[in-house]
Design a protein around this motif. Sequence first.
Motif, PDB file in Angstrom:
ATOM      1  N   PRO A  21       6.607   6.015  -8.803  1.00 34.21           N
ATOM      2  CA  PRO A  21       5.743   6.176  -7.640  1.00 34.21           C
ATOM      3  C   PRO A  21       6.257   7.256  -6.689  1.00 34.21           C
ATOM      4  O   PRO A  21       7.463   7.476  -6.566  1.00 34.21           O
ATOM      5  N   SER A  22       5.319   7.910  -6.028  1.00 34.63           N
ATOM      6  CA  SER A  22       5.635   8.904  -5.016  1.00 34.63           C
ATOM      7  C   SER A  22       5.251   8.316  -3.659  1.00 34.63           C
ATOM      8  O   SER A  22       4.142   7.807  -3.490  1.00 34.63           O
ATOM      9  N   VAL A  23       6.169   8.379  -2.718  1.00 36.57           N
ATOM     10  CA  VAL A  23       5.906   7.855  -1.380  1.00 36.57           C
ATOM     11  C   VAL A  23       5.091   8.876  -0.589  1.00 36.57           C
ATOM     12  O   VAL A  23       5.452  10.053  -0.515  1.00 36.57           O
ATOM     13  N   VAL A  40       0.949   7.526  -9.249  1.00 32.68           N
ATOM     14  CA  VAL A  40       1.140   6.291  -8.492  1.00 32.68           C
ATOM     15  C   VAL A  40       1.741   6.652  -7.144  1.00 32.68           C
ATOM     16  O   VAL A  40       2.752   7.365  -7.079  1.00 32.68           O
ATOM     17  N   PHE A  41       1.117   6.140  -6.083  1.00 36.10           N
ATOM     18  CA  PHE A  41       1.528   6.469  -4.720  1.00 36.10           C
ATOM     19  C   PHE A  41       1.656   5.202  -3.897  1.00 36.10           C
ATOM     20  O   PHE A  41       0.977   4.210  -4.164  1.00 36.10           O
ATOM     21  N   THR A  42       2.534   5.244  -2.892  1.00 37.43           N
ATOM     22  CA  THR A  42       2.717   4.106  -2.002  1.00 37.43           C
ATOM     23  C   THR A  42       2.763   4.587  -0.557  1.00 37.43           C
ATOM     24  O   THR A  42       3.309   5.664  -0.269  1.00 37.43           O
ATOM     25  N   THR A  43       2.161   3.801   0.321  1.00 37.29           N
ATOM     26  CA  THR A  43       2.205   4.083   1.761  1.00 37.29           C
ATOM     27  C   THR A  43       2.148   2.765   2.512  1.00 37.29           C
ATOM     28  O   THR A  43       1.364   1.883   2.151  1.00 37.29           O
ATOM     29  N   THR A  44       2.944   2.642   3.551  1.00 39.74           N
ATOM     30  CA  THR A  44       2.813   1.523   4.480  1.00 39.74           C
ATOM     31  C   THR A  44       2.143   2.048   5.730  1.00 39.74           C
ATOM     32  O   THR A  44       2.628   2.997   6.357  1.00 39.74           O
TER      33      THR A  44
END
Length: 126
Positions: A21-23, A40-44
């Motif tokens: 995953p890439s933030v 695939v990406f992630t963010t809060t």
Amino acid sequence: TEIYTLSLHDALPICWAATTPSVVTFSATAMTVDCSQSNVFTTTFTASVTVAPTISNPKDGQTINWFITQDGTGSRLITGFWPASFKWVGGSAGVLSTAANSVDILVATYRTTTTSWYCTLLKAFA
């Protein structure tokens, strides 16, 4: 993306792929998902999004999974601020879950012929 192949006594190979995953750094006004970095990406989300995110460098047929997590406060919105290139099932834009710490997954596939992302939002993983 890494692809692994295992063999069980010369039977059909068993393959699996793992994508790192890439933030995506959160920004209410200038968030960018760079599709050349991963699928695939992630963010809060720590605030509501007021300007549509930029989705850059897509490839025809590329599918991305973007894990969007609410922070401990929750109630962060992006409704009405998705990119104009997003096409939604039934024509209605996805609305994020708002519970604290909930996780939604945006699944989107890009088509060069229409310059559109075909999207769905899987909601409220907790």
